[in-house]
Design an enzyme around this catalytic site. Structure first.
Site, PDB file in Angstrom:
ATOM      1  CG  ASP A  81      -2.155  -0.867   1.003  1.00  0.00           C
ATOM      2  OD1 ASP A  81      -2.085  -1.766   0.146  1.00  0.00           O
ATOM      3  OD2 ASP A  81      -3.166  -0.652   1.685  1.00  0.00           O
ATOM      4  CB  CYS A 122       1.616  -6.107   4.070  1.00  0.00           C
ATOM      5  SG  CYS A 122       3.297  -5.848   4.710  1.00  0.00           S
ATOM      6  CG  ASP A 123      -1.566  -2.282   4.685  1.00  0.00           C
ATOM      7  OD1 ASP A 123      -0.537  -2.690   5.252  1.00  0.00           O
ATOM      8  OD2 ASP A 123      -1.872  -1.087   4.635  1.00  0.00           O
ATOM      9  CE  LYS A 124      -6.413  -2.626   1.980  1.00  0.00           C
ATOM     10  NZ  LYS A 124      -5.190  -2.003   2.492  1.00  0.00           N
ATOM     11  CB  SER A 517      -2.601   4.928   5.351  1.00  0.00           C
ATOM     12  OG  SER A 517      -1.517   4.337   6.028  1.00  0.00           O
TER      13      SER A 517
END
Length: 617
Positions: A81, A122-124, A517
């Site tokens: 991201d 990480c994010d997703k 974010s």
């Protein structure tokens, strides 16, 4: 007694062809009949949180095989991201969550795997794998790559800890020299691992612990530390034991939907509120709950946010603490321990590693337990050496952070605030709700009002901020960036970071139907639902309209009378096919993103697929 799913492809004369193919992957005669464990790895060289995962799938695989299983590894995509931020790449970030969930489902079901180990970070990626695990409902264990070490740099003679957001803010701060900006850039992300603050990746990896699907320390033990290797080995042993309990002992309590039930989702959200996690976690928990048939909604989040206090502040809410400091204070287990002492969590929930969460707390909470393994695990410290290699250092803190009055993790009596670190706001601007990370909001602006400065894309807002067109007291409103309108619900890290760099972070607000974010702080209100593209009131706001924000009373209000709003709505709907669309935005939207927009739901529902629309088609 449930049969091993894999026997569909490994037993019977008519499966000779399938067995021939299994043999070609390395399986031997004695392997047919053992549980086949899928390892969903997310290694990629694009993402610092994943660069070190290449060999870790096989590390787990060898442990699975020692424990009596057959391990088969595959990989998913992973979007960074931070690299995708601030340009059209961010349109793909949230949709990638669905692609990851689907790809895990496809691989596991196509090959009839019996159980699943998810190596995420990480994010997703963690949310996508979590959605898949809830969807599949076979034994599953989560093990993430671990957090990055915080950066260390000397600026103007002063040593500071820093992270990615500090580098972004410094880059557009005219007070920073080119040399200092370069120092920030070179020091902000020193090692492999998920970025070092309580951003989305680390928030989600912490929540897998609270859901009961990951081992103690998963969310906070550094990627570089040698102790993290034991978590991977333990995950390999554990998944075989869970598979045998389900398939050979008919023990359904080991399944994800049995473990991550409504009470577990309440525990996870309570943790998130207490630690001031990323607002994205709301989106992802709602999505995972829907995949598992758990009736967990924005109303539940709102209810919890009113009673769970804020016990932990970590970057970006404060520059003082990063994930390595959370770990030294006892990690997720210790935050849950403080909530437990206040009667704010469900102790009886099962976990993959302990009979109940309460039993895990009694063993692993460093405040209440003298368990040697717990005391040792939470002493794992940063190495202070730039590296992309997992388990490459063994430094230890001299002591644990047990100070619950002024340390990284507080007890209830010394909470940062009696209200938690996240809040749901409602009002005529967000009838289905919106989210704010209160842990990152200065107390002076918890109640705020100002004129709307209207933008129909993130790019236009950035240009105005950097062009000094935003004044103290303004409410920057970015619309048509929701799940459908973007499409893809872009993160707004750059606008919020640039407001900070311009000295406006504590004198302006930013409201959007997009999202933020995990690195965002300030009066940043996202997930406004319904979004503009779905006919939400945010699509009717005009330049200069007054917007009122009252976080203590959970209220957000557009100060325009109902008759005027009704007139604006009639004018909008008169535009026919051009209604509820951005007017002055030139954006190319690929076929893949158009398909995502056609099927996605509101942020208030986790931006998952619209099953009603699928059923109608």
């Amino acid at each position: 007694m449930p049969a091993y799913r894999s026997r569909t492809t490994t037993h019977g004369r008519n499966m000779a062809g399938a067995r021939a193919l299994w043999r070609a992957t390395g399986m031997k005669e004695g392997d047919f009949g053992k549980p086949i464990i899928a390892i969903a790895n997310s290694f990629t060289q694009f993402v610092p949180g994943h660069v070190h995962l290449k060999d870790l799938g096989q590390l787990v695989a060898r442990e699975i095989e020692k424990a009596g299983g057959v391990a088969k590894e595959f990989h998913t995509i992973a979007v960074d991201d931070g690299i995708a931020m601030g340009h059209s790449g961010m349109l793909y970030s949230l949709p990638s969550r669905e692609i990851i969930a689907d790809s895990v489902e496809y691989m596991v079901n196509a090959h009839c795997a019996d159980a699943l180990v998810c190596i995420s970070n990480c994010d997703k990626i963690t949310p996508g794998m979590l959605m898949a695990a809830m969807r599949l409902n076979i034994p599953a264990v989560f093990i993430s790559g671990g957090p990055m070490e915080a950066g260390k740099v000397k600026i103007r003679g002063k040593s500071v800890s820093l992270d990615l957001v500090d580098a972004i803010v410094a880059a557009v701060d005219p007070a920073e020299s080119d040399a200092d900006v370069m120092a920030y850039e070179r020091s902000a992300c020193p090692t492999c691992g998920s970025c070092s603050g309580m951003f989305t990746a680390n928030s989600m990896n912490c929540l897998t612990e609270a859901l009961g699907l990951a081992l103690p320390g998963n969310g906070s033990l550094l990627a570089t530390h040698a102790d993290r290797k034991e978590l991977f080995l333990e995950a390999g042993r554990l998944i075989v034991a869970l598979a045998k309990r389900y398939y050979e002992q008919d023990d359904e309590t080991v399944l994800p939907r049995s473990i991550a039930n409504f009470g577990a989702f309440e525990n996870a959200m309570s943790l998130d509120i207490a630690m001031g996690g990323s607002t994205n976690t709301v989106l992802h928990l709602l999505a995972a709950a829907q995949e598992g048939g758990v009736d967990f909604t924005m109303a539940d989040i709102d209810r919890l946010s009113r009673k769970v206090p804020n016990l932990c502040k970590v970057a970006p809410a404060t520059p003082e603490y990063h994930m390595e400091d959370v770990h030294r204070a006892g990690g997720v287990i210790s935050i849950l321990g403080e909530l437990d002492r206040a009667g704010l969590i469900h102790r009886q929930m099962a976990t993959v590693h302990s009979p109940t969460l309460g039993a895990a707390l009694d063993q692993w909470d460093i405040v209440r337990s003298s368990y040697e393994a717990a005391q040792s695990r939470y002493l794992a410290a940063p190495g202070g050496v730039p590296t992309q290699v997992a388990f490459s250092q063994g430094n230890r803190w001299e002591s644990l952070d047990l100070d619950r009055a002024q340390g990284c993790i507080r007890d209830i009596a010394h909470a940062y605030s009696k209200d938690g670190g996240l809040a749901v706001l409602y009002g005529n601007l967000a009838k289905d709700g919106c989210i704010v990370k209160t842990a990152g909001v200065d107390p002076s602006i918890l109640i705020f009002s100002g004129p709307a400065r209207l933008f129909e894309s993130q790019e236009a807002a950035i240009a105005a901020i950097l062009g000094d067109k935003i004044q103290p007291g303004d409410v920057v409103l970015i619309r048509y960036e929701g799940p459908k309108g973007g499409p893809g619900m872009q993160e707004m890290l750059y606008p919020t970071s640039y407001l900070k760099s311009k000295g406006l972070g504590e004198v302006c607000a930013l409201i959007t139907d997009g999202r933020f974010s995990g690195g965002t702080s300030g009066l940043s209100i996202g997930h406004v639902s319904p979004e503009a593209a779905e006919g939400g009131t945010i699509g009717l706001v005009e330049e200069g309209d007054r917007i009122e924000i009252d976080i203590p009373h959970r209220r957000i209000h557009l100060a325009v009378d109902e008759e005027e709003l009704a007139q604006r709505q009639r004018a909008m709907e008169a535009k026919a096919q051009q209604a509820w669309r951005p007017v002055n935005r030139n954006r190319t939207v690929s076929l893949a993103l158009q398909a995502y927009a056609a099927l996605t739901t509101s942020a208030a529902k986790g931006a998952v697929r619209d099953l009603g629309q699928l059923n109608r088609s």
